[in-house]
Write a protein that holds these residues in place. Structure first.
Motif, short mmCIF file in Angstrom:
data_model
loop_
_atom_site.label_atom_id
_atom_site.label_comp_id
_atom_site.label_asym_id
_atom_site.label_seq_id
_atom_site.Cartn_x
_atom_site.Cartn_y
_atom_site.Cartn_z
N ASN A 143 0.85 -1.18 0.00
CA ASN A 143 0.00 0.00 0.00
C ASN A 143 0.90 1.24 0.00
O ASN A 143 1.74 1.40 0.89
N LYS A 175 -4.93 -3.89 -7.17
CA LYS A 175 -4.49 -4.53 -8.40
C LYS A 175 -3.76 -5.83 -8.05
O LYS A 175 -2.73 -5.80 -7.36
N SER A 178 -1.97 -1.56 -3.72
CA SER A 178 -3.08 -0.76 -3.22
C SER A 178 -2.65 0.70 -3.09
O SER A 178 -1.50 0.99 -2.75
N ALA A 179 -3.59 1.59 -3.38
CA ALA A 179 -3.37 3.03 -3.21
C ALA A 179 -4.70 3.66 -2.86
O ALA A 179 -5.76 3.15 -3.27
N GLY A 192 -8.07 5.40 -2.86
CA GLY A 192 -9.00 5.74 -3.92
C GLY A 192 -8.91 4.87 -5.15
O GLY A 192 -9.57 5.13 -6.15
N ARG A 193 -8.09 3.83 -5.11
CA ARG A 193 -7.92 2.93 -6.25
C ARG A 193 -8.35 1.53 -5.87
O ARG A 193 -8.18 1.10 -4.74
N PHE A 194 -8.89 0.80 -6.84
CA PHE A 194 -9.23 -0.60 -6.64
C PHE A 194 -7.92 -1.38 -6.56
O PHE A 194 -7.00 -1.11 -7.34
N HIS A 220 0.69 5.84 -4.42
CA HIS A 220 0.39 5.60 -5.83
C HIS A 220 0.68 4.14 -6.15
O HIS A 220 1.60 3.55 -5.59
N ILE A 221 -0.08 3.58 -7.07
CA ILE A 221 0.10 2.18 -7.48
C ILE A 221 1.52 1.94 -7.97
O ILE A 221 2.14 0.92 -7.65
N GLU A 222 2.08 2.88 -8.72
CA GLU A 222 3.43 2.72 -9.25
C GLU A 222 4.45 2.59 -8.12
O GLU A 222 5.37 1.77 -8.18
#
Length: 119
Positions: free
Chosen positions: A59, A111, A104-105, A107-109, A62-64
């Motif tokens: 987590n 991945k 995880s980030a 506000g994001r689903f 950002h996902i990246e």
């Protein structure tokens, strides 16, 4: 500093819960959560059919950044912990093993990346 660490811990637990829910939806069955070993901790160990999967949950803001957080040294530590866990749970030794990552980030689903690194 203590509050910051506590928030990060709380966010990590939420990310693990979201990852577990995602994997349950995909048909995985949980075997262990936050499995502690002398070699380190494994976030999730799940099973689907003949596949035994260790899952590292990352987590970050950002996902990246979450994706970059699973370094080679960390992968080795996770694998060492997994082999230790597997040696103490021989009933699963006949299964095929795989290493996945859930990113995880806010506000994001989450991945799910299957077979993210080698077992």
């Amino acid at each position: 500093m203590k509050n910051r660490r506590q928030r990060a811990e709380q966010q990590g637990r939420k990310a693990e819960t979201a990852a577990l829910l995602l994997l349950l939806f995909k048909g995985y069955w949980p075997l262990a959560r936050r499995a502690k070993t002398p070699r380190g901790e494994i976030d999730l160990i799940v099973r689907r059919g003949q596949q035994l999967v260790l899952v590292e949950v990352k987590n970050r803001a950002h996902i990246e950044a979450a994706n970059e957080a699973v370094s080679g040294m960390q992968q080795q530590r996770i694998m060492d912990a997994f082999y230790w866990w597997l040696a103490r749970h021989p009933r699963y030794s006949h299964l095929h093993t795989r290493c996945d990552v859930v990113l995880s980030a806010p506000g994001r689903f989450p991945k799910h990346i299957a077979n993210a690194f080698s077992a």
